[in-house]
Design a protein around this motif. Structure first.
Motif, PDB file in Angstrom:
ATOM      1  N   ALA A  89      -3.720 -62.056  11.987  1.00  0.00           N
ATOM      2  CA  ALA A  89      -3.753 -61.338  13.263  1.00  0.00           C
ATOM      3  C   ALA A  89      -2.353 -61.248  13.852  1.00  0.00           C
ATOM      4  O   ALA A  89      -1.559 -62.187  13.779  1.00  0.00           O
ATOM      5  N   VAL A  90      -2.031 -60.054  14.395  1.00  0.00           N
ATOM      6  CA  VAL A  90      -0.774 -59.846  15.133  1.00  0.00           C
ATOM      7  C   VAL A  90      -1.112 -59.101  16.430  1.00  0.00           C
ATOM      8  O   VAL A  90      -2.168 -58.469  16.521  1.00  0.00           O
ATOM      9  N   PRO A  91      -0.200 -59.169  17.427  1.00  0.00           N
ATOM     10  CA  PRO A  91      -0.517 -58.527  18.707  1.00  0.00           C
ATOM     11  C   PRO A  91      -0.515 -57.002  18.641  1.00  0.00           C
ATOM     12  O   PRO A  91      -1.109 -56.344  19.491  1.00  0.00           O
ATOM     13  N   GLY A  92       0.173 -56.412  17.684  1.00  0.00           N
ATOM     14  CA  GLY A  92       0.265 -54.950  17.600  1.00  0.00           C
ATOM     15  C   GLY A  92       1.282 -54.596  16.533  1.00  0.00           C
ATOM     16  O   GLY A  92       1.429 -55.322  15.548  1.00  0.00           O
ATOM     17  N   LEU A  93       2.007 -53.490  16.720  1.00  0.00           N
ATOM     18  CA  LEU A  93       3.020 -53.123  15.728  1.00  0.00           C
ATOM     19  C   LEU A  93       4.100 -54.195  15.688  1.00  0.00           C
ATOM     20  O   LEU A  93       4.550 -54.667  16.726  1.00  0.00           O
ATOM     21  N   VAL A  94       4.487 -54.591  14.495  1.00  0.00           N
ATOM     22  CA  VAL A  94       5.532 -55.599  14.338  1.00  0.00           C
ATOM     23  C   VAL A  94       6.766 -54.925  13.746  1.00  0.00           C
ATOM     24  O   VAL A  94       6.661 -53.845  13.153  1.00  0.00           O
ATOM     25  N   PRO A  95       7.948 -55.537  13.899  1.00  0.00           N
ATOM     26  CA  PRO A  95       9.155 -54.905  13.347  1.00  0.00           C
ATOM     27  C   PRO A  95       9.046 -54.721  11.834  1.00  0.00           C
ATOM     28  O   PRO A  95       8.344 -55.478  11.153  1.00  0.00           O
ATOM     29  N   ASP A  96       9.743 -53.700  11.320  1.00  0.00           N
ATOM     30  CA  ASP A  96       9.628 -53.343   9.909  1.00  0.00           C
ATOM     31  C   ASP A  96       9.875 -54.523   8.970  1.00  0.00           C
ATOM     32  O   ASP A  96       9.107 -54.736   8.038  1.00  0.00           O
ATOM     33  N   ALA A  97      10.954 -55.286   9.227  1.00  0.00           N
ATOM     34  CA  ALA A  97      11.283 -56.384   8.315  1.00  0.00           C
ATOM     35  C   ALA A  97      10.164 -57.430   8.295  1.00  0.00           C
ATOM     36  O   ALA A  97       9.849 -57.999   7.249  1.00  0.00           O
ATOM     37  N   VAL A  98       9.558 -57.666   9.446  1.00  0.00           N
ATOM     38  CA  VAL A  98       8.462 -58.628   9.549  1.00  0.00           C
ATOM     39  C   VAL A  98       7.246 -58.102   8.783  1.00  0.00           C
ATOM     40  O   VAL A  98       6.593 -58.818   8.022  1.00  0.00           O
ATOM     41  N   PHE A  99       6.979 -56.815   8.974  1.00  0.00           N
ATOM     42  CA  PHE A  99       5.853 -56.162   8.290  1.00  0.00           C
ATOM     43  C   PHE A  99       6.007 -56.265   6.771  1.00  0.00           C
ATOM     44  O   PHE A  99       5.100 -56.705   6.062  1.00  0.00           O
ATOM     45  N   PHE A 100       7.186 -55.888   6.276  1.00  0.00           N
ATOM     46  CA  PHE A 100       7.421 -55.919   4.832  1.00  0.00           C
ATOM     47  C   PHE A 100       7.336 -57.336   4.277  1.00  0.00           C
ATOM     48  O   PHE A 100       6.829 -57.562   3.177  1.00  0.00           O
ATOM     49  N   ASP A 101       7.848 -58.301   5.045  1.00  0.00           N
ATOM     50  CA  ASP A 101       7.811 -59.684   4.581  1.00  0.00           C
ATOM     51  C   ASP A 101       6.363 -60.167   4.426  1.00  0.00           C
ATOM     52  O   ASP A 101       6.029 -60.864   3.466  1.00  0.00           O
ATOM     53  N   PHE A 108      -1.664 -59.157   5.135  1.00  0.00           N
ATOM     54  CA  PHE A 108      -1.685 -57.892   5.864  1.00  0.00           C
ATOM     55  C   PHE A 108      -1.838 -58.173   7.354  1.00  0.00           C
ATOM     56  O   PHE A 108      -2.811 -58.798   7.778  1.00  0.00           O
ATOM     57  N   PRO A 109      -0.861 -57.729   8.172  1.00  0.00           N
ATOM     58  CA  PRO A 109      -0.958 -57.969   9.617  1.00  0.00           C
ATOM     59  C   PRO A 109      -1.889 -56.955  10.284  1.00  0.00           C
ATOM     60  O   PRO A 109      -1.706 -55.757  10.160  1.00  0.00           O
ATOM     61  N   ALA A 110      -2.889 -57.465  10.986  1.00  0.00           N
ATOM     62  CA  ALA A 110      -3.876 -56.599  11.631  1.00  0.00           C
ATOM     63  C   ALA A 110      -3.821 -56.766  13.141  1.00  0.00           C
ATOM     64  O   ALA A 110      -3.782 -57.894  13.655  1.00  0.00           O
ATOM     65  N   GLU A 125      -1.939 -46.477  17.787  1.00  0.00           N
ATOM     66  CA  GLU A 125      -1.656 -47.855  17.412  1.00  0.00           C
ATOM     67  C   GLU A 125      -2.778 -48.359  16.529  1.00  0.00           C
ATOM     68  O   GLU A 125      -3.939 -48.130  16.822  1.00  0.00           O
ATOM     69  N   PRO A 126      -2.424 -49.066  15.449  1.00  0.00           N
ATOM     70  CA  PRO A 126      -3.481 -49.580  14.586  1.00  0.00           C
ATOM     71  C   PRO A 126      -4.268 -50.717  15.236  1.00  0.00           C
ATOM     72  O   PRO A 126      -3.694 -51.753  15.563  1.00  0.00           O
ATOM     73  N   ASP A 127      -5.569 -50.528  15.427  1.00  0.00           N
ATOM     74  CA  ASP A 127      -6.432 -51.597  15.964  1.00  0.00           C
ATOM     75  C   ASP A 127      -7.136 -52.299  14.804  1.00  0.00           C
ATOM     76  O   ASP A 127      -6.913 -51.976  13.631  1.00  0.00           O
ATOM     77  N   ALA A 150       4.384 -54.777  -4.225  1.00  0.00           N
ATOM     78  CA  ALA A 150       5.592 -54.070  -4.681  1.00  0.00           C
ATOM     79  C   ALA A 150       6.173 -53.251  -3.537  1.00  0.00           C
ATOM     80  O   ALA A 150       7.403 -53.200  -3.353  1.00  0.00           O
ATOM     81  N   TYR A 151       5.306 -52.646  -2.733  1.00  0.00           N
ATOM     82  CA  TYR A 151       5.784 -51.864  -1.599  1.00  0.00           C
ATOM     83  C   TYR A 151       6.514 -52.760  -0.591  1.00  0.00           C
ATOM     84  O   TYR A 151       7.586 -52.407  -0.096  1.00  0.00           O
ATOM     85  N   GLY A 152       5.942 -53.911  -0.293  1.00  0.00           N
ATOM     86  CA  GLY A 152       6.575 -54.841   0.653  1.00  0.00           C
ATOM     87  C   GLY A 152       7.945 -55.293   0.162  1.00  0.00           C
ATOM     88  O   GLY A 152       8.920 -55.325   0.918  1.00  0.00           O
ATOM     89  N   LEU A 167      11.273 -44.569   2.540  1.00  0.00           N
ATOM     90  CA  LEU A 167      10.219 -45.427   1.996  1.00  0.00           C
ATOM     91  C   LEU A 167       8.970 -45.388   2.868  1.00  0.00           C
ATOM     92  O   LEU A 167       7.849 -45.483   2.367  1.00  0.00           O
ATOM     93  N   ALA A 168       9.160 -45.225   4.168  1.00  0.00           N
ATOM     94  CA  ALA A 168       7.996 -45.153   5.068  1.00  0.00           C
ATOM     95  C   ALA A 168       7.115 -43.958   4.718  1.00  0.00           C
ATOM     96  O   ALA A 168       5.895 -44.001   4.885  1.00  0.00           O
ATOM     97  N   ARG A 169       7.732 -42.894   4.214  1.00  0.00           N
ATOM     98  CA  ARG A 169       6.940 -41.717   3.817  1.00  0.00           C
ATOM     99  C   ARG A 169       6.041 -42.039   2.625  1.00  0.00           C
ATOM    100  O   ARG A 169       4.929 -41.521   2.531  1.00  0.00           O
ATOM    101  N   LEU A 170       6.534 -42.874   1.739  1.00  0.00           N
ATOM    102  CA  LEU A 170       5.701 -43.285   0.604  1.00  0.00           C
ATOM    103  C   LEU A 170       4.460 -44.022   1.121  1.00  0.00           C
ATOM    104  O   LEU A 170       3.342 -43.784   0.655  1.00  0.00           O
ATOM    105  N   TYR A 171       4.646 -44.897   2.083  1.00  0.00           N
ATOM    106  CA  TYR A 171       3.520 -45.628   2.675  1.00  0.00           C
ATOM    107  C   TYR A 171       2.550 -44.646   3.321  1.00  0.00           C
ATOM    108  O   TYR A 171       1.340 -44.711   3.132  1.00  0.00           O
ATOM    109  N   TRP A 172       3.122 -43.749   4.085  1.00  0.00           N
ATOM    110  CA  TRP A 172       2.300 -42.787   4.816  1.00  0.00           C
ATOM    111  C   TRP A 172       1.409 -41.970   3.885  1.00  0.00           C
ATOM    112  O   TRP A 172       0.204 -41.839   4.082  1.00  0.00           O
TER     113      TRP A 172
HETATM  114  N1  HBI Z   1       3.097 -53.231  12.115  1.00  0.00           N
HETATM  115  N2  HBI Z   1       1.079 -54.186  12.666  1.00  0.00           N
HETATM  116  C1  HBI Z   1       1.783 -53.261  11.981  1.00  0.00           C
HETATM  117  N3  HBI Z   1       1.127 -52.364  11.211  1.00  0.00           N
HETATM  118  C2  HBI Z   1       1.803 -51.412  10.504  1.00  0.00           C
HETATM  119  O1  HBI Z   1       1.191 -50.606   9.788  1.00  0.00           O
HETATM  120  C3  HBI Z   1       3.214 -51.368  10.603  1.00  0.00           C
HETATM  121  C4  HBI Z   1       3.833 -52.315  11.433  1.00  0.00           C
HETATM  122  N4  HBI Z   1       5.172 -52.299  11.543  1.00  0.00           N
HETATM  123  C5  HBI Z   1       5.989 -51.371  10.830  1.00  0.00           C
HETATM  124  C6  HBI Z   1       5.262 -50.409  10.001  1.00  0.00           C
HETATM  125  N5  HBI Z   1       3.962 -50.425   9.923  1.00  0.00           N
HETATM  126  C7  HBI Z   1       6.057 -49.363   9.262  1.00  0.00           C
HETATM  127  O2  HBI Z   1       7.310 -49.841   8.967  1.00  0.00           O
HETATM  128  C8  HBI Z   1       5.391 -48.848   7.967  1.00  0.00           C
HETATM  129  O3  HBI Z   1       4.834 -47.613   8.283  1.00  0.00           O
HETATM  130  C9  HBI Z   1       6.328 -48.611   6.838  1.00  0.00           C
END
Ligand code: HBI
Ligand code: FE
Length: 288
Positions: A89-101, A108-110, A125-127, A150-152, A167-172
């Motif tokens: 669980a996370v409060p909401g969107l997290v910074p990219d580096a944190v997300f990838f880590d 998976f942060p939800a 915002e992702p709920d 591999a994506y992370g 790279l974000a486009r690949l995720y999208w």
């Molecule tokens: N944080 N919680 C959360 N969920 C995501 O999908 C997310 C994020 N932070 C950054 C992020 N996605 C983007 O960098 C990705 O679209 C690549």
């Protein structure tokens, strides 16, 4: 985009250094569980014959049909048994580096909140419904689970090359809005589609959007929209192919190449594209 409510600059009070928070499953109200049930009923009715086999299998393996917002203690026991992934669980969107880590370490942060009745059909915002219903079933698939790792890892590297946007486009166009060609027809697997009542029909049946065979470089050049149905979907031939191209490609020279290439406007089709459906773009034009 002024109305994001769950975006912070640093971990808010009570969050750990990696931005995780306790799920506090007991704190969800009866109304919040009922919202999950309502969304679940709508989507699960929609998905047979539309969602990828891997997604439907994942729903089953994770026993997502149990009523109420899933308790992560139970969900994680099943998910870890399947692919060694877990949801945190996370409060909401997290910074990219944190997300990838998190992804690179099979977490998976939800977002730990659920949409309100006013947001039933769309929120940016992702709920917890989007994150758990949309993302967890595919993460129970061993091949897709490895793709996300591999994506992370690739995401962490991309930050060093200043290539996050590409790279974000690949995720999208895969994790969020991907289509897959199965032997018995085209199916949806992207979390943004499978968690959306209207887009799970639109993505497969509407004549408006383009549907183009997946090509890694092409995808990373293509702009996308976050405010409405996609004008463009990319179709993978199989999850194995998606994983293979991602792990076998050296992204560094690709990023160098991308710097010299122009971005591709959302609805453009190129002569070299392998087109499945040449969309009319009627939906997007009428909305504009
Ligand atoms: N944080 N919680 C959360 N969920 C995501 O999908 C997310 C994020 N932070 C950054 C992020 N996605 C983007 O960098 C990705 O679209 C690549
Ligand atoms: Fe998502």
């Amino acid at each position: 985009m002024a109305d994001f409510q769950h975006v912070y600059d640093s971990p808010p009070d009570g969050a750990n250094a990696d931005w995780t928070i306790p799920q506090d499953w007991e704190k969800f109200s009866a109304d919040e569980h009922a919202m999950w049930d309502k969304l679940f009923a709508r989507q699960s009715e929609m998905l047979p014959g539309r969602a990828a086999d891997a997604f439907l299998r994942g729903m089953d393996v994770l026993k997502l049909s149990k009523p109420g917002i899933p308790d992560y203690r139970e969900l994680n026991a099943r998910l870890m048994a399947a692919t060694d992934w877990q949801v945190v669980a996370v409060p909401g969107l997290v910074p990219d580096a944190v997300f990838f880590d998190h992804l690179a370490n099979r977490r998976f942060p939800a977002g730990n909140f659920i949409r309100t009745p006013e947001q039933l059909d769309y929120l940016q915002e992702p709920d917890v419904f989007h994150d758990v219903f949309g993302h967890m079933p595919m993460l129970a698939d061993p091949v897709f689970a490895n793709y996300m790792v591999a994506y992370g890892q690739g995401g962490l590297r991309s930050l060093g090359f200043g290539a996050l946007d590409h790279l974000a486009r690949l995720y999208w166009y895969t994790v969020e809005f991907g289509l897959i060609q199965q032997p018995d027809g085209m199916r949806i697997y992207g979390a943004g589609i499978v968690s959306s009542y209207a887009e799970s029909v639109f993505a497969l049946d509407n004549p408006s959007p383009n549907r183009i065979c997946f090509d890694l470089l092409r995808v990373m050049r293509t702009e996308y929209r976050i405010d409405d149905f996609q004008q463009n979907y990319f179709v993978i031939p199989s999850l194995d192919q998606l994983l293979k191209v991602t792990v076998e490609t050296d992204f560094e020279p690709l990023y160098a190449k991308l710097e010299k290439l122009s971005d591709i406007a959302i609805a453009d089709i190129l002569p070299e594209d392998n087109v499945v459906t040449h969309g009319t773009q009627t939906y997007a034009r009428e909305k504009a």
